[in-house]
Design a protein around this motif. Structure first.
Motif, PDB file in Angstrom:
ATOM      1  N   CYS A  16       9.795 -10.472 -11.217  1.00 49.75           N
ATOM      2  CA  CYS A  16       9.888  -9.729 -12.477  1.00 49.75           C
ATOM      3  C   CYS A  16      10.563  -8.389 -12.260  1.00 49.75           C
ATOM      4  CB  CYS A  16       8.483  -9.508 -13.027  1.00 49.75           C
ATOM      5  SG  CYS A  16       7.373  -8.802 -11.798  1.00 49.75           S
ATOM      6  N   ASN A  17      11.033  -8.150 -11.035  1.00 48.02           N
ATOM      7  CA  ASN A  17      11.560  -6.840 -10.663  1.00 48.02           C
ATOM      8  C   ASN A  17      10.506  -5.753 -10.863  1.00 48.02           C
ATOM      9  OD1 ASN A  17      13.485  -5.068  -9.662  1.00 48.02           O
ATOM     10  ND2 ASN A  17      14.225  -4.552 -11.718  1.00 48.02           N
ATOM     11  N   SER A  18       9.255  -6.125 -10.714  1.00 46.18           N
ATOM     12  CA  SER A  18       8.093  -5.222 -10.845  1.00 46.18           C
ATOM     13  C   SER A  18       8.196  -4.328 -12.074  1.00 46.18           C
ATOM     14  CB  SER A  18       7.901  -4.376  -9.573  1.00 46.18           C
ATOM     15  OG  SER A  18       8.982  -3.513  -9.352  1.00 46.18           O
ATOM     16  N   VAL A  19       8.519  -4.953 -13.210  1.00 51.03           N
ATOM     17  CA  VAL A  19       8.836  -4.185 -14.408  1.00 51.03           C
ATOM     18  C   VAL A  19       7.659  -3.330 -14.906  1.00 51.03           C
ATOM     19  CG1 VAL A  19       8.346  -6.119 -15.963  1.00 51.03           C
ATOM     20  CG2 VAL A  19       9.920  -4.349 -16.701  1.00 51.03           C
ATOM     21  N   CYS A  20       6.427  -3.812 -14.730  1.00 47.87           N
ATOM     22  CA  CYS A  20       5.285  -3.022 -15.210  1.00 47.87           C
ATOM     23  C   CYS A  20       5.001  -1.845 -14.287  1.00 47.87           C
ATOM     24  CB  CYS A  20       4.041  -3.897 -15.346  1.00 47.87           C
ATOM     25  SG  CYS A  20       4.207  -5.138 -16.636  1.00 47.87           S
ATOM     26  N   THR A  21       4.942  -2.138 -12.976  1.00 49.57           N
ATOM     27  CA  THR A  21       4.619  -1.056 -12.044  1.00 49.57           C
ATOM     28  C   THR A  21       5.739  -0.019 -11.974  1.00 49.57           C
ATOM     29  OG1 THR A  21       5.378  -2.451 -10.232  1.00 49.57           O
ATOM     30  CG2 THR A  21       3.022  -2.408 -10.624  1.00 49.57           C
ATOM     31  N   ASN A  22       6.984  -0.434 -12.223  1.00 49.03           N
ATOM     32  CA  ASN A  22       8.074   0.560 -12.316  1.00 49.03           C
ATOM     33  C   ASN A  22       7.742   1.612 -13.361  1.00 49.03           C
ATOM     34  OD1 ASN A  22       9.467  -1.099 -10.624  1.00 49.03           O
ATOM     35  ND2 ASN A  22      10.941  -1.822 -12.132  1.00 49.03           N
ATOM     36  N   ASN A  23       7.024   1.185 -14.389  1.00 48.43           N
ATOM     37  CA  ASN A  23       6.704   2.092 -15.485  1.00 48.43           C
ATOM     38  C   ASN A  23       5.294   2.666 -15.381  1.00 48.43           C
ATOM     39  OD1 ASN A  23       9.047   2.043 -17.516  1.00 48.43           O
ATOM     40  ND2 ASN A  23       8.802  -0.083 -16.899  1.00 48.43           N
ATOM     41  N   GLY A  24       4.684   2.496 -14.218  1.00 43.91           N
ATOM     42  CA  GLY A  24       3.387   3.122 -13.991  1.00 43.91           C
ATOM     43  C   GLY A  24       2.198   2.324 -14.489  1.00 43.91           C
ATOM     44  N   LEU A  25       2.443   1.099 -14.949  1.00 43.97           N
ATOM     45  CA  LEU A  25       1.320   0.285 -15.416  1.00 43.97           C
ATOM     46  C   LEU A  25       0.952  -0.719 -14.330  1.00 43.97           C
ATOM     47  CD1 LEU A  25      -0.377  -0.305 -18.065  1.00 43.97           C
ATOM     48  CD2 LEU A  25       1.082  -2.305 -18.299  1.00 43.97           C
ATOM     49  N   GLU A  26      -0.341  -0.837 -14.046  1.00 39.85           N
ATOM     50  CA  GLU A  26      -0.739  -1.756 -13.007  1.00 39.85           C
ATOM     51  C   GLU A  26      -0.434  -3.209 -13.408  1.00 39.85           C
ATOM     52  OE1 GLU A  26      -2.586   0.489 -14.498  1.00 39.85           O
ATOM     53  OE2 GLU A  26      -4.550  -0.278 -15.105  1.00 39.85           O
ATOM     54  N   CYS A  27      -0.090  -4.030 -12.418  1.00 33.29           N
ATOM     55  CA  CYS A  27       0.188  -5.440 -12.664  1.00 33.29           C
ATOM     56  C   CYS A  27      -1.112  -6.126 -13.036  1.00 33.29           C
ATOM     57  CB  CYS A  27       0.766  -6.067 -11.396  1.00 33.29           C
ATOM     58  SG  CYS A  27       0.895  -7.857 -11.463  1.00 33.29           S
ATOM     59  N   TRP A  28      -1.063  -6.950 -14.116  1.00 38.02           N
ATOM     60  CA  TRP A  28      -2.274  -7.687 -14.468  1.00 38.02           C
ATOM     61  C   TRP A  28      -2.126  -9.184 -14.256  1.00 38.02           C
ATOM     62  CZ3 TRP A  28      -1.555 -10.737 -18.849  1.00 38.02           C
ATOM     63  CH2 TRP A  28      -0.515 -10.355 -19.707  1.00 38.02           C
ATOM     64  N   GLY A  29      -1.091  -9.548 -13.501  1.00 33.82           N
ATOM     65  CA  GLY A  29      -1.023 -10.924 -13.027  1.00 33.82           C
ATOM     66  C   GLY A  29      -0.460 -11.945 -13.986  1.00 33.82           C
ATOM     67  N   CYS A  30       0.397 -11.533 -14.911  1.00 34.26           N
ATOM     68  CA  CYS A  30       0.867 -12.483 -15.924  1.00 34.26           C
ATOM     69  C   CYS A  30       1.661 -13.635 -15.327  1.00 34.26           C
ATOM     70  CB  CYS A  30       1.666 -11.775 -17.023  1.00 34.26           C
ATOM     71  SG  CYS A  30       3.342 -11.304 -16.550  1.00 34.26           S
ATOM     72  N   ARG A  31       2.211 -13.427 -14.130  1.00 35.46           N
ATOM     73  CA  ARG A  31       3.042 -14.493 -13.553  1.00 35.46           C
ATOM     74  C   ARG A  31       2.252 -15.452 -12.665  1.00 35.46           C
ATOM     75  NH1 ARG A  31       8.521 -13.384 -13.877  1.00 35.46           N
ATOM     76  NH2 ARG A  31       8.947 -14.336 -11.883  1.00 35.46           N
ATOM     77  N   GLY A  32       0.942 -15.301 -12.633  1.00 32.83           N
ATOM     78  CA  GLY A  32       0.111 -16.222 -11.869  1.00 32.83           C
ATOM     79  C   GLY A  32       0.083 -15.865 -10.399  1.00 32.83           C
ATOM     80  N   PRO A  33      -0.803 -16.542  -9.626  1.00 31.27           N
ATOM     81  CA  PRO A  33      -0.959 -16.175  -8.218  1.00 31.27           C
ATOM     82  C   PRO A  33       0.244 -16.582  -7.376  1.00 31.27           C
ATOM     83  CG  PRO A  33      -2.342 -18.054  -8.766  1.00 31.27           C
ATOM     84  CD  PRO A  33      -1.701 -17.611 -10.043  1.00 31.27           C
ATOM     85  N   THR A  34       0.574 -15.731  -6.406  1.00 28.91           N
ATOM     86  CA  THR A  34       1.618 -16.097  -5.454  1.00 28.91           C
ATOM     87  C   THR A  34       1.009 -17.025  -4.412  1.00 28.91           C
ATOM     88  OG1 THR A  34       3.099 -15.290  -3.760  1.00 28.91           O
ATOM     89  CG2 THR A  34       1.146 -13.995  -4.162  1.00 28.91           C
ATOM     90  N   GLN A  35       1.876 -17.852  -3.815  1.00 30.34           N
ATOM     91  CA  GLN A  35       1.319 -18.749  -2.810  1.00 30.34           C
ATOM     92  C   GLN A  35       1.171 -18.066  -1.461  1.00 30.34           C
ATOM     93  OE1 GLN A  35       3.847 -22.052  -3.711  1.00 30.34           O
ATOM     94  NE2 GLN A  35       2.600 -22.266  -5.547  1.00 30.34           N
ATOM     95  N   GLN A  36       1.797 -16.908  -1.326  1.00 25.24           N
ATOM     96  CA  GLN A  36       1.618 -16.187  -0.063  1.00 25.24           C
ATOM     97  C   GLN A  36       1.147 -14.767  -0.342  1.00 25.24           C
ATOM     98  OE1 GLN A  36       6.106 -16.809   0.896  1.00 25.24           O
ATOM     99  NE2 GLN A  36       5.575 -14.766   1.535  1.00 25.24           N
ATOM    100  N   GLY A  37      -0.150 -14.596  -0.400  1.00 23.82           N
ATOM    101  CA  GLY A  37      -0.727 -13.297  -0.733  1.00 23.82           C
ATOM    102  C   GLY A  37      -0.184 -12.202   0.170  1.00 23.82           C
ATOM    103  N   HIS A  38       0.004 -11.044  -0.388  1.00 29.40           N
ATOM    104  CA  HIS A  38       0.545  -9.924   0.365  1.00 29.40           C
ATOM    105  C   HIS A  38      -0.563  -9.308   1.196  1.00 29.40           C
ATOM    106  CE1 HIS A  38       2.951  -6.509   1.311  1.00 29.40           C
ATOM    107  NE2 HIS A  38       2.149  -5.673   0.700  1.00 29.40           N
ATOM    108  N   LYS A  39      -0.363  -9.329   2.507  1.00 25.29           N
ATOM    109  CA  LYS A  39      -1.419  -8.779   3.372  1.00 25.29           C
ATOM    110  C   LYS A  39      -1.392  -7.260   3.289  1.00 25.29           C
ATOM    111  CE  LYS A  39      -2.043 -12.399   6.775  1.00 25.29           C
ATOM    112  NZ  LYS A  39      -0.878 -13.043   7.378  1.00 25.29           N
ATOM    113  N   MET A  40      -2.561  -6.707   3.069  1.00 22.29           N
ATOM    114  CA  MET A  40      -2.640  -5.255   3.000  1.00 22.29           C
ATOM    115  C   MET A  40      -2.554  -4.692   4.417  1.00 22.29           C
ATOM    116  SD  MET A  40      -2.968  -4.507  -0.130  1.00 22.29           S
ATOM    117  CE  MET A  40      -3.537  -2.815  -0.105  1.00 22.29           C
ATOM    118  N   GLN A  41      -1.824  -3.615   4.553  1.00 16.32           N
ATOM    119  CA  GLN A  41      -1.773  -2.975   5.867  1.00 16.32           C
ATOM    120  C   GLN A  41      -3.061  -2.205   6.098  1.00 16.32           C
ATOM    121  OE1 GLN A  41       1.802  -0.753   5.431  1.00 16.32           O
ATOM    122  NE2 GLN A  41       2.996  -2.235   6.612  1.00 16.32           N
ATOM    123  N   SER A  42      -3.628  -2.415   7.280  1.00 22.42           N
ATOM    124  CA  SER A  42      -4.902  -1.727   7.506  1.00 22.42           C
ATOM    125  C   SER A  42      -4.655  -0.347   8.092  1.00 22.42           C
ATOM    126  CB  SER A  42      -5.791  -2.538   8.439  1.00 22.42           C
ATOM    127  OG  SER A  42      -5.064  -2.844   9.593  1.00 22.42           O
TER     128      SER A  42
END
Lengths: 408, 217
Positions: free
Chosen positions: B191-217
């Motif tokens: 989505c080109n991160s269209v919501c977060t570009n504008n400061g709104l948190e993503c609420w998952g409209c595009r469904g789950p990704t098959q490869q979750g993004h690992k958080m850096q510890s």
């Protein structure tokens, strides 16, 4: 949409019965937002309609701010106006060229018009593009805007972007004028029914956010709308019908011009003389929309000119309880949102869309209009009736080519 | 070369996804030249509803009528494409699942059998779905490249990276760091991160990704 009409031939060309039933899947938005936090409403109610997504977002924001007694900056209001006008331009352009024009020129769709009317369709696309450009610059994207929030904006357009929009708008003015010329040359059926017009009115600007509700002879307060508007359910329809003091009324571009014509920008006002005002021919709503596009462009140019954007912090509500109503003018007419908030949660929500308000009058119009076409072939009757319905620009999700006529 | 026979349809929804196709603006006239649009009731009067190659279906199934239309169209097409979040996941109208019935009881009324409500669900709960164009609404570029792929007989590839990949590329500061509940790390991007570009948190409209993004510890 389903229309039941008395059979023309067998019953001596008389309309026996005429009732309009709008059928669409129920989504129960007013129930879905209940028990949710107040700030979730704009984002959720935006999904009621794709083409009016800015309208629902903004109306919901205003109602929440009224409920929680929140005042926002002039800059915020200006940006919201741009968002609303941008949506008005693209919505009217889409309706005029993709839904109405094929009816008048005898084509089954705008796509079929391309070989012969490519230039006209290109004009439509240019107007849609500038509308979309404004909406995505201010709202963050084309549909379901993200930056407009209760209390302010999450992101602001840059000076350069505003300049770009401003010069694009100036280029597009000629397309708006071409649109007016085109729609003033179409042949509209001679039909008129004097029905109450209805719009948000204030002395300072053409129908927008602020002001009272005005009809041809009376002003009303928004807050006590339940005293003069009544929503009721027609059997077998999934839409609500709305009446004012038990009668149908019209909202939209033509009613707005009827009420606020003197507030149009100079050039748009000059073109408004193409419509004899006050006008009660619903087919002329098309021409009124074309004039509104020009006004919207002129209005956006004057807002973006000399606009200095400064980053502002969000206004946060101090109240946690409240009751708020908002009525704003959006492409298809007046939109209402009402909320009651208790402890930051929504306990009551009521939404009245422009299409719901037009349905009663639409049905009455069809009944009055049918006798003038009833001698034509059935297909032609259906087409002429669809033309009438589409002139109202009912919300896309129910205006599409779905008119099933039951001949009884 | 024979053009692909395409249909655009909408069941219960907001029409925003079909509108996103029309809003292709500069490219719309070229796109419609590449394909044969057999049916598009949204903007067409004449609709031939048989023997499609692809149907782009917007909206979710909310009542019996939706279900009937969907089943009939599935039988008439080689491929079914879920266009947008309602068709793909049910999106906001499917919140009815998480809403107590008492919250909308006052909006209910008696309906005839053919339009009776059923549990609101995405279209793959009822028919086989071959492709998904996710998003509320979908990204215009994605719709365009999907159509360009299928006319060249290329199998469209889904974008599987989480939203964070594009969000980082767009130089946004992380909303999770700002204590906002952003679903970017587990949501399919594209989505080109269209919501977060504008400061709104993503609420998952595009469904789950098959490869979750690992958080850096």
């Amino acid at each position: 949409m389903v229309l039941s009409v008395g059979d023309a031939g067998a019953r001596h060309n008389k309309v026996i019965k005429c009732s309009l039933k709008a059928v669409e899947g129920s989504r129960y938005f007013e129930g879905i937002v209940k028990n949710r936090m107040f700030y979730e409403a704009p984002e959720i109610t935006s999904r009621i309609c794709g083409v009016c997504s800015c309208a629902h977002t903004l109306c919901s924001i205003f109602a929440m701010e009224n409920a929680l007694n929140l005042e926002v900056s002039d800059q915020t209001i200006k940006l919201r106006k741009l968002l609303n006008w941008g949506e008005r331009i693209r919505s009217h352009a889409t309706h005029l060229y993709f839904l109405s024009l094929p009816d008048f020129l005898g084509y089954e769709s705008a796509l079929a018009m391309v070989p012969k009317y490519r230039r006209e369709i290109e004009i439509a696309l240019k107007l849609m593009k500038i509308g979309n450009r404004i909406v995505s610059l201010i709202g963050g994207r084309d549909l379901h805007p993200v930056s407009a929030q209760i209390g302010g904006f999450l992101k602001y357009p840059g000076k350069q972007d505003l300049n770009e929009i401003s010069s694009l708008l100036k280029e597009c003015k000629v397309y708006a004028i071409k649109t007016i010329e085109l729609f003033s040359r179409l042949s509209y059926p001679e039909f008129s029914r004097d029905v109450s017009c209805f719009s948000v009115y204030n002395d300072d600007e053409y129908g927008m956010f602020n002001g009272r509700i005005r009809t041809h002879n009376k002003d009303y307060n928004k807050e006590d709308y339940k005293n003069y508007l009544k929503e009721y359910h027609e059997k077998s329809s999934t839409s609500n019908f709305v009446v004012k003091e038990s009668k149908g009324y019209r909202v939209g571009a033509l009613p707005r011009i009827n009420i606020s014509c003197h507030l149009l920008h100079k050039e748009a006002k000059r073109y408004s003389k193409l419509i004899k005002l006050p006008n009660h021919n619903p087919f002329k709503n098309n021409l009124a929309q074309a004039i509104e596009i020009l006004h919207a462009i002129e209005e956006c140019i004057s807002i973006t000119n000399n606009m200095e954007i400064k980053e502002e912090s969000f206004k946060k509500p101090k109240l946690v309880n409240g009751h708020g109503v908002a009525a704003i003018e959006v492409p298809r007419g007046t939109l209402w949102h009402e909320y009651i908030i208790k402890n930051k949660k929504i306990v009551y929500c009521n939404i009245i869309t422009p299409t719901a308000q037009n349905l009663r009058s639409m049905e009455d119009d069809i009944r009055a209009f049918l006798p003038s076409v009833i001698k034509l072939k059935k297909e032609k009757i259906v087409l002429e009736t669809e033309k009438l319905i589409r002139s109202y620009d009912p919300c896309f999700s129910c205006s599409t080519h779905f008119l099933n006529v039951r001949w009884i | 070369m024979k053009k692909l026979k395409i249909g655009f349809y909408g069941i219960t929804g907001c029409a925003g996804c079909q509108l996103s196709v029309i809003f292709e603006e500069d490219e719309l006239l070229d796109i419609i030249n590449l394909i044969e649009i057999q049916a598009w009731p949204f903007i067409k009067e004449l609709n031939y509803d048989k023997k499609f190659d692809y149907i782009f279906m917007e909206g979710l199934v909310a009542d019996n009528e939706d279900k009937g239309i969907l089943l009939k169209l599935r039988a008439n097409t080689r491929f079914m494409v879920a266009l947008g979040a309602c068709a793909h996941t049910g999106c906001i109208p499917a919140y009815r699942h998480f809403t107590l019935k008492e919250n909308y009881a006052h909006l209910l009324y008696e309906k005839k059998e053919n339009i009776k409500d059923i549990d609101p669900n995405p279209i793959d709960s009822f028919v086989k779905v071959d492709y998904i164009i996710p998003g509320c609404p979908p990204d215009k570029n994605e719709i365009r490249s999907f159509i360009k792929d299928i006319v060249r007989d290329i199998i469209p590839k889904p974008y599987n990276n989480p939203v964070c990949v594009e969000c980082k590329r767009n130089n946004n500061s992380c909303l999770l760091d700002n204590k906002k509940p952003c679903l970017g790390p587990i949501t399919r991007g594209g989505c080109n991160s269209v919501c977060t570009n504008n400061g709104l948190e993503c609420w998952g409209c595009r469904g789950p990704t098959q490869q979750g993004h690992k958080m850096q510890s």
